[in-house]
Design a protein around this motif. Structure first.
Motif, PDB file in Angstrom:
ATOM      1  N   ALA A  23     -56.068 -13.189  21.243  1.00  0.00           N
ATOM      2  CA  ALA A  23     -57.421 -13.125  21.116  1.00  0.00           C
ATOM      3  C   ALA A  23     -57.362 -13.424  19.237  1.00  0.00           C
ATOM      4  N   ALA A  24     -58.338 -14.052  19.159  1.00  0.00           N
ATOM      5  CA  ALA A  24     -58.057 -14.042  17.459  1.00  0.00           C
ATOM      6  C   ALA A  24     -59.555 -14.604  17.191  1.00  0.00           C
ATOM      7  N   SER A  25     -59.730 -14.037  16.218  1.00  0.00           N
ATOM      8  CA  SER A  25     -61.386 -13.369  14.611  1.00  0.00           C
ATOM      9  C   SER A  25     -61.272 -13.775  13.571  1.00  0.00           C
ATOM     10  N   GLY A  26     -61.860 -14.305  12.871  1.00  0.00           N
ATOM     11  CA  GLY A  26     -62.370 -14.178  11.761  1.00  0.00           C
ATOM     12  C   GLY A  26     -61.163 -15.399  10.920  1.00  0.00           C
ATOM     13  N   ILE A  27     -61.526 -17.041  11.710  1.00  0.00           N
ATOM     14  CA  ILE A  27     -60.954 -18.128  12.093  1.00  0.00           C
ATOM     15  C   ILE A  27     -61.981 -18.662  12.530  1.00  0.00           C
ATOM     16  N   LEU A  28     -61.768 -19.723  11.884  1.00  0.00           N
ATOM     17  CA  LEU A  28     -62.441 -21.618  13.027  1.00  0.00           C
ATOM     18  C   LEU A  28     -61.283 -21.979  12.957  1.00  0.00           C
ATOM     19  N   PHE A  29     -61.177 -21.727  14.802  1.00  0.00           N
ATOM     20  CA  PHE A  29     -60.137 -21.057  15.945  1.00  0.00           C
ATOM     21  C   PHE A  29     -59.460 -22.619  15.861  1.00  0.00           C
ATOM     22  N   ARG A  30     -61.365 -23.469  16.525  1.00  0.00           N
ATOM     23  CA  ARG A  30     -60.432 -25.072  16.514  1.00  0.00           C
ATOM     24  C   ARG A  30     -59.876 -25.745  15.384  1.00  0.00           C
ATOM     25  N   PHE A  31     -59.518 -25.408  14.144  1.00  0.00           N
ATOM     26  CA  PHE A  31     -58.623 -26.157  13.588  1.00  0.00           C
ATOM     27  C   PHE A  31     -57.547 -25.607  13.390  1.00  0.00           C
ATOM     28  N   ALA A  97     -51.349 -17.651  13.238  1.00  0.00           N
ATOM     29  CA  ALA A  97     -52.078 -18.909  13.077  1.00  0.00           C
ATOM     30  C   ALA A  97     -51.944 -19.905  11.891  1.00  0.00           C
ATOM     31  N   ASP A  98     -51.960 -20.658  11.811  1.00  0.00           N
ATOM     32  CA  ASP A  98     -51.599 -21.350  10.201  1.00  0.00           C
ATOM     33  C   ASP A  98     -52.066 -22.565  10.417  1.00  0.00           C
ATOM     34  N   THR A 100     -51.392 -26.582   7.924  1.00  0.00           N
ATOM     35  CA  THR A 100     -50.918 -27.626   8.665  1.00  0.00           C
ATOM     36  C   THR A 100     -50.703 -27.810   7.325  1.00  0.00           C
ATOM     37  N   THR A 101     -51.759 -27.361   6.777  1.00  0.00           N
ATOM     38  CA  THR A 101     -52.428 -27.673   5.429  1.00  0.00           C
ATOM     39  C   THR A 101     -51.323 -27.395   4.516  1.00  0.00           C
ATOM     40  N   GLY A 102     -50.960 -25.965   4.319  1.00  0.00           N
ATOM     41  CA  GLY A 102     -50.142 -24.957   4.187  1.00  0.00           C
ATOM     42  C   GLY A 102     -50.711 -23.644   3.588  1.00  0.00           C
ATOM     43  N   GLY A 103     -51.829 -23.322   4.043  1.00  0.00           N
ATOM     44  CA  GLY A 103     -51.966 -21.723   4.332  1.00  0.00           C
ATOM     45  C   GLY A 103     -50.924 -21.162   4.347  1.00  0.00           C
ATOM     46  N   ASP A 104     -51.122 -19.795   4.445  1.00  0.00           N
ATOM     47  CA  ASP A 104     -50.552 -18.758   5.131  1.00  0.00           C
ATOM     48  C   ASP A 104     -50.170 -18.890   5.751  1.00  0.00           C
ATOM     49  N   ARG A 105     -49.752 -18.074   7.203  1.00  0.00           N
ATOM     50  CA  ARG A 105     -49.674 -17.566   8.755  1.00  0.00           C
ATOM     51  C   ARG A 105     -49.861 -16.409   8.813  1.00  0.00           C
ATOM     52  N   SER A 106     -51.178 -16.562   9.964  1.00  0.00           N
ATOM     53  CA  SER A 106     -51.206 -14.551  10.138  1.00  0.00           C
ATOM     54  C   SER A 106     -50.594 -14.200  11.284  1.00  0.00           C
ATOM     55  N   TRP A 107     -50.315 -13.148  11.333  1.00  0.00           N
ATOM     56  CA  TRP A 107     -49.188 -12.516  12.516  1.00  0.00           C
ATOM     57  C   TRP A 107     -50.435 -11.715  12.992  1.00  0.00           C
ATOM     58  N   GLY A 108     -50.064 -11.139  14.570  1.00  0.00           N
ATOM     59  CA  GLY A 108     -50.194 -10.250  15.493  1.00  0.00           C
ATOM     60  C   GLY A 108     -49.674  -8.942  15.542  1.00  0.00           C
ATOM     61  N   GLN A 109     -49.885  -7.885  15.668  1.00  0.00           N
ATOM     62  CA  GLN A 109     -49.338  -7.127  15.497  1.00  0.00           C
ATOM     63  C   GLN A 109     -48.172  -7.146  16.360  1.00  0.00           C
ATOM     64  N   GLY A 110     -47.972  -8.032  17.528  1.00  0.00           N
ATOM     65  CA  GLY A 110     -46.744  -7.713  18.844  1.00  0.00           C
ATOM     66  C   GLY A 110     -47.312  -7.271  19.736  1.00  0.00           C
ATOM     67  N   THR A 111     -46.438  -7.608  21.002  1.00  0.00           N
ATOM     68  CA  THR A 111     -46.548  -7.148  22.166  1.00  0.00           C
ATOM     69  C   THR A 111     -44.983  -7.234  22.848  1.00  0.00           C
ATOM     70  N   GLN A 112     -44.611  -5.780  23.561  1.00  0.00           N
ATOM     71  CA  GLN A 112     -43.449  -6.216  24.223  1.00  0.00           C
ATOM     72  C   GLN A 112     -43.111  -6.803  25.295  1.00  0.00           C
ATOM     73  N   VAL A 113     -41.897  -7.399  25.296  1.00  0.00           N
ATOM     74  CA  VAL A 113     -42.063  -8.383  26.455  1.00  0.00           C
ATOM     75  C   VAL A 113     -40.011  -7.533  27.088  1.00  0.00           C
ATOM     76  N   THR A 114     -39.995  -7.167  27.842  1.00  0.00           N
ATOM     77  CA  THR A 114     -38.492  -7.208  27.969  1.00  0.00           C
ATOM     78  C   THR A 114     -38.422  -7.107  30.107  1.00  0.00           C
ATOM     79  N   VAL A 115     -37.031  -8.381  29.947  1.00  0.00           N
ATOM     80  CA  VAL A 115     -36.748  -8.424  31.126  1.00  0.00           C
ATOM     81  C   VAL A 115     -35.637  -8.311  31.799  1.00  0.00           C
TER      82      VAL A 115
END
Length: 117
Positions: A23-31, A97-98, A100-115
């Motif tokens: 879930a994303a917030s704080g951005i114009l998601f569709r862009f 989320a980024d 493509t025109t060159g802005g920094d990439r934003s990152w979530g906190q991560g979620t663990q997947v164990t197989v």
């Protein structure tokens, strides 16, 4: 300002499936280009899947045909459907989320997947 919150990780047996959501917030998601990266212990972070603002998709060779990335611009969410999971898919998965025109990439906190059996 940007907040990305992942969910859906957990423990699954080889051959099983999981669906991750972000879930994303704080951005114009569709862009924004949205994506998923992962990092396994002792490994560098790698791109798993990307989806552009227009819906174009890109996958790492190791997951192509098994994983599917989708986005819902009405809910500001991006998902990763993971099928036929393998032990080597074990990692922390990060939503990104980024612009493509060159802005920094934003990152979530991560979620663990164990197989594992």
């Amino acid at each position: 300002q940007v907040q990305l919150v992942e969910s859906g990780g957990g423990l699954v047996q080889p051959g099983g499936s999981l669906r991750l959501s972000c879930a994303a917030s704080g951005i114009l998601f569709r862009f924004y280009r949205m994506g998923w990266y992962r990092q396994a212990p002792g490994q560098e972070r790698e791109m798993v899947a990307l989806i552009t603002s227009s819906g174009g998709e890109n996958y790492a060779a190791s997951v192509k045909g098994r994983f599917t990335i989708t986005r819902d611009n009405t809910k500001n969410t991006v998902s990763l459907q993971m099928n036929s999971l393998r032990p080597e898919d074990t990692a922390v998965y990060f939503c990104t989320a980024d612009l493509t025109t060159g802005g920094d990439r934003s990152w979530g906190q991560g979620t663990q997947v164990t197989v594992s059996s």
